[in-house]
Design a protein around this motif. Structure first.
Motif, PDB file in Angstrom:
ATOM      1  N   SER B 166       0.826  -1.200   0.000  1.00  0.00           N
ATOM      2  CA  SER B 166       0.000   0.000   0.000  1.00  0.00           C
ATOM      3  C   SER B 166       0.863   1.254   0.000  1.00  0.00           C
ATOM      4  O   SER B 166       0.621   2.180  -0.774  1.00  0.00           O
ATOM      5  N   ALA B 167       1.897   1.253   0.863  1.00  0.00           N
ATOM      6  CA  ALA B 167       2.788   2.415   0.918  1.00  0.00           C
ATOM      7  C   ALA B 167       3.474   2.605  -0.425  1.00  0.00           C
ATOM      8  O   ALA B 167       3.577   3.724  -0.926  1.00  0.00           O
ATOM      9  N   ALA B 168       3.922   1.503  -1.029  1.00  0.00           N
ATOM     10  CA  ALA B 168       4.603   1.605  -2.323  1.00  0.00           C
ATOM     11  C   ALA B 168       3.670   2.153  -3.390  1.00  0.00           C
ATOM     12  O   ALA B 168       4.111   2.677  -4.398  1.00  0.00           O
ATOM     13  N   ASN B 169       2.360   2.022  -3.179  1.00  0.00           N
ATOM     14  CA  ASN B 169       1.402   2.571  -4.131  1.00  0.00           C
ATOM     15  C   ASN B 169       0.872   3.939  -3.705  1.00  0.00           C
ATOM     16  O   ASN B 169      -0.171   4.387  -4.183  1.00  0.00           O
ATOM     17  N   GLY B 170       1.571   4.555  -2.784  1.00  0.00           N
ATOM     18  CA  GLY B 170       1.240   5.930  -2.443  1.00  0.00           C
ATOM     19  C   GLY B 170       0.198   6.097  -1.354  1.00  0.00           C
ATOM     20  O   GLY B 170      -0.229   7.212  -1.076  1.00  0.00           O
ATOM     21  N   VAL B 171      -0.228   4.988  -0.723  1.00  0.00           N
ATOM     22  CA  VAL B 171      -1.206   5.114   0.353  1.00  0.00           C
ATOM     23  C   VAL B 171      -0.478   5.575   1.618  1.00  0.00           C
ATOM     24  O   VAL B 171       0.548   5.005   1.985  1.00  0.00           O
ATOM     25  N   LYS B 172      -1.013   6.621   2.262  1.00  0.00           N
ATOM     26  CA  LYS B 172      -0.417   7.053   3.515  1.00  0.00           C
ATOM     27  C   LYS B 172      -0.944   6.107   4.593  1.00  0.00           C
ATOM     28  O   LYS B 172      -1.990   6.339   5.200  1.00  0.00           O
TER      29      LYS B 172
END
Lengths: 254, 305
Positions: B166-172
């Motif tokens: 998720s983080a790698a896909n820009g999710v904070k």
């Protein structure tokens, strides 16, 4: 910094467990510039610092000294999420790159919107499904009929191909590939590697790929880095790289 | 008696939904419930005693629960305190806060109009409770179902499933975890607010055992989950809460004393964890034996040589 520079790493240092008996200096004053259109293979022994280098670029590991800039933006201390504006990543473990409980379509929808804010738009639309189906059918992995299948039911190869598609969907400025074919069987591994090469050349992506496979490192990409003992020991590109043979490379390892 | 259990179950169902959100969507065992449930009760009853309407007081109870969730969320994500401990810290701190809100250990309503008395007075109180519970459940399930269909809702689900991706896909991801804690504890506090109004009082001890009740309801409810659809999952939670409450009512009917109810709850939770495990193991064993037998029979019918 010229226009063609994508990423610039300056005097990067990484020390694990400083001040203890286990202290290990993993990255020793690394300087590296990645130019636009580079497809770089990174090779090196276990523990040489390849993965650490990739993790500091991706933002998963904080750096101890030095700086990382992408397209002129200093991202040395930026979070993984904020770097995703420029950087995409395919993990080594197919399970890491996708959300297993979510469907193929949901995973793709998640990767499509990168710099997100709090947003209450519905993510599902018929138009989006059609677009995803077209994209998936080009992978030739039978995923186009499985838009609503939970990703945990896919094979490792399918998951990795999906991961690759997700990482490249939003045209990243830099694509990081972390031994992304290492967990696959030889046949699937070469399938995914071909696919990777096709996507990178078709979309003119800039990419950094860690691999343990000498053949892949020699066959793919325009540039080759060898990392040893925390330093870049070899950086060849273009015609020099094409002349490089496996035997020479193996010699350099010792 | 069973009808009464259904009504009780419906007002406890917000607890099940809240626990489901952290436990199953975010994959976090959150113990804040033990503090946010009585917090919702304390705020609501206190505000009603101060003259606020039941609607305003209940909403305030919900929001207070959200705040409690945000505190645990910050402890978990920003201060990196393990989630189990973060929940225990908030819950312990909330005990004092709840005491301050109420001023003493137990505050009864006098003759304030509670939420369910907005319904026609001619109806039986049990029916009023059921109808109120149904309305609130439908409302909450609708809101949450819509939320999980949004980009942010998707990001929240992905965060619970795979944070690195998720983080790698820009999710904070930190923000998503905090948001999840907030919604979850808001629901739990809402449950506390409804239960307190139904009981006619708020008590400092009413949170004890909340998490066990919540988890038991979630696990009972999961028996009914037949699809990935979020509204089915949430409705199953309501069903789980009702069945659990009816079981408690029946137990009391069979002479289990109120003092023993916590023990009873614990035993139910252990059973709903253990029984499916034994069942699936035995089913697998049976299938395996059947398969091995079929191979042996096939060999006997057509020997190789």
């Amino acid at each position: 910094m010229t226009n063609s520079d994508i990423l610039k790493i300056q005097n990067l240092q990484k020390v694990f467990f400083p001040g203890t008996i286990n202290q290990r200096h993993i990255l020793k004053d690394i300087n590296l510039t990645i130019n636009s259109g580079d497809f770089i293979s990174v090779i090196g022994n276990n523990g040489a610092g390849k993965s650490t280098l990739l993790n500091t670029i991706a933002g998963n590991l904080p750096v101890d000294a030095g700086s990382v800039t992408i397209l002129g933006n200093d991202i040395t201390n930026a979070s993984v999420a904020s770097r995703s504006k420029w950087i995409s990543r395919v993990f080594q473990d197919p399970k890491l790159g996708t959300a297993g409980e979510l469907t193929v379509a949901e995973n793709l929808a998640l990767s499509e919107k990168k710099h997100r804010h709090f947003n209450l738009h519905f993510y599902h639309s018929a138009e989006r499904d059609r677009r995803f189906t077209t994209l998936l059918s080009r992978l030739n992995m039978g995923l186009e009929d499985r838009l609503n299948t939970q990703v945990k039911y896919l094979s490792g190869g399918q998951r990795q191909a999906l991961s690759l598609l997700m990482a490249t969907l939003s045209q990243p400025d830099l694509l990081l590939l972390d031994e992304h074919t290492a967990a696959l069987d030889p046949y699937t591994s070469s399938e995914v590697m071909h696919l990777t090469n096709d996507i990178i050349s078709e979309r003119h992506l800039t990419s950094l790929m860690i691999t343990h496979k000498m053949e892949d490192a020699l066959q793919y990409g325009n540039r080759l880095l060898m990392v040893q003992d925390g330093q870049i020991k070899l950086d060849v590109r273009g015609a020099d790289k094409q002349r490089l043979r496996k035997a020479e490379l193996l010699d350099l390892f010792n | 008696m069973i009808i009464e259990g259904i009504g009780q179950g419906l007002i406890w169902s917000m607890l099940a939904i809240g626990v489901f959100l952290t436990f199953r969507i975010l994959n976090i065992p959150d113990l804040t419930a033990e503090g946010s449930f009585p917090l919702g009760a304390a705020i609501t009853i206190k505000l009603m005693l101060l003259g606020q309407s039941a609607i305003v007081a209940t909403l305030a109870g919900f929001l207070a629960g959200c705040l409690a969730g945000i505190v645990t969320g910050i402890l978990d994500t920003k201060l990196r305190i393990p989630s189990l401990l973060a929940g225990i810290l908030t819950m312990t701190g909330l005990y004092s806060i709840n005491m301050h809100i109420m001023g003493k250990a137990n505050i009864p309503l006098l003759n304030q109009k509670i939420l369910s008395s907005y319904l026609p007075a001619a109806w039986d109180p049990v029916i009023q409770t059921i109808l109120l519970g149904v309305l609130i459940s439908i409302g909450m399930i609708t809101l949450l179902t819509l939320f999980f269909k949004t980009e942010t809702g998707l990001a929240l689900q992905a965060t619970g499933n795979n944070q690195a991706m998720s983080a790698a896909n820009g999710v904070k991801t930190d923000g998503m975890v905090i948001l999840g804690y907030a919604i979850s504890n808001g629901c739990i506090a809402l449950s506390g607010a409804l239960v307190a109004q139904n009981n006619g009082f708020s008590d400092i001890g009413m949170g004890i055992g909340t998490i066990v009740i919540g988890l038991a309801s979630v696990l009972v409810g999961e028996i009914f989950i037949t699809s990935r659809k979020i509204w089915i999952k949430l409705s199953s939670m309501v069903l789980g809460a009702i069945i659990y409450r009816v079981l408690l009512t029946l137990a009391m009917n069979f002479g289990v004393s109120p003092d023993d109810l916590k023990l009873f709850s614990t035993v139910i939770l252990i059973l709903v964890i253990v029984i499916p495990m034994i069942q699936s193991r035995q089913r697998a064993k049976k299938q395996l034996n059947k398969y091995l037998l079929s191979i042996r029979l096939a060999k006997e019918v057509s020997p190789d040589d």
